[in-house]
Write a protein that holds these residues in place. Sequence first.
Motif: not given
Length: 296
Positions: A171-173, A175-181, A236-240, A251-252
């Motif tokens: 449901a996060s905005p 989630a639709t991004a192809k990539q983020i910074q 938001v979590a950051i992991f492998l 969503v990754e």
Amino acid sequence: MRTNPHQFAAFAYVVREGSFSAAATRLGVTQSTITQHVAKLEQQVGSQLLIRGRNGVTVTRTGQEFFALADRLVALDSAIAERLEGFGALEKGHLKVIANAPHPALEAIRDFAAGHPKVEIDFALHDWTTATRLIRERHVDVGLITDAPTSDDFEKTPLQKTSYVAYVHPASPLATAKQIQLADLADQTVILPEIGSLTQRVVSTALKTHGIALPRTIRMTTFPVMCEAVLHGIGVAIFLSRSGKLAHSLVEVPVVELSKQHEISILAPKDRAKLRLVRAFIDCAETLAAGGINQV
């Protein structure tokens, strides 16, 4: 005076299992027998090797030096026993496996256990620093480690490559991004593994390199707990990437500054890597990787 090999074995199992009682169970003897063997070894060495505490045993500096020798003796004894027992040595036994991420360790354990149902398996997740130390100090048989160190004392087999991503709620905005910074996470609560993890090191380096600050971070112990936190809307979590089935609900999203590929390898002391059970586990993990079926 020559040391009784039973004393070395008792001492080695106390260190590997973490307590006198667990060592006694593994060796099929009484706890008092283990205690006597260790006490006699300490008497011969002339120094304390173990310190008992509420949470198990602590190995002294002298004890750590002797453990490396004692564990090599145990590995040699196991190799001899395997030769005497023949292929029956693969039907029973005990393996200690660790990893710094659930995947692909759990799939290797699944397939290995299916083929060796009588083998007891101890598995634990640890941060990268602890996992590499346990392997280096010979406290476990096998480790599946990201960016594993190279050493002449260990057999290292690369399995797969992966990169870090942001795990976000559907449901996060984001989630639709192809990539983020990383800068896109400045207004988010960012969930990271505990201090000592490779993730912490990689993210900290990237933030410093690009001059980015993340004002709100939360540290959690394992990837499954991090996923639960994201599902509960904590952040938001950051992991492998592709680290576990629980992440299927998330969503990754690739992170530009974290696009570097990191190699997951299986690592084992060279003498233990020759033991049939350890070799069978390594072969199982290699087969999964080669077959390309280790996608979660």
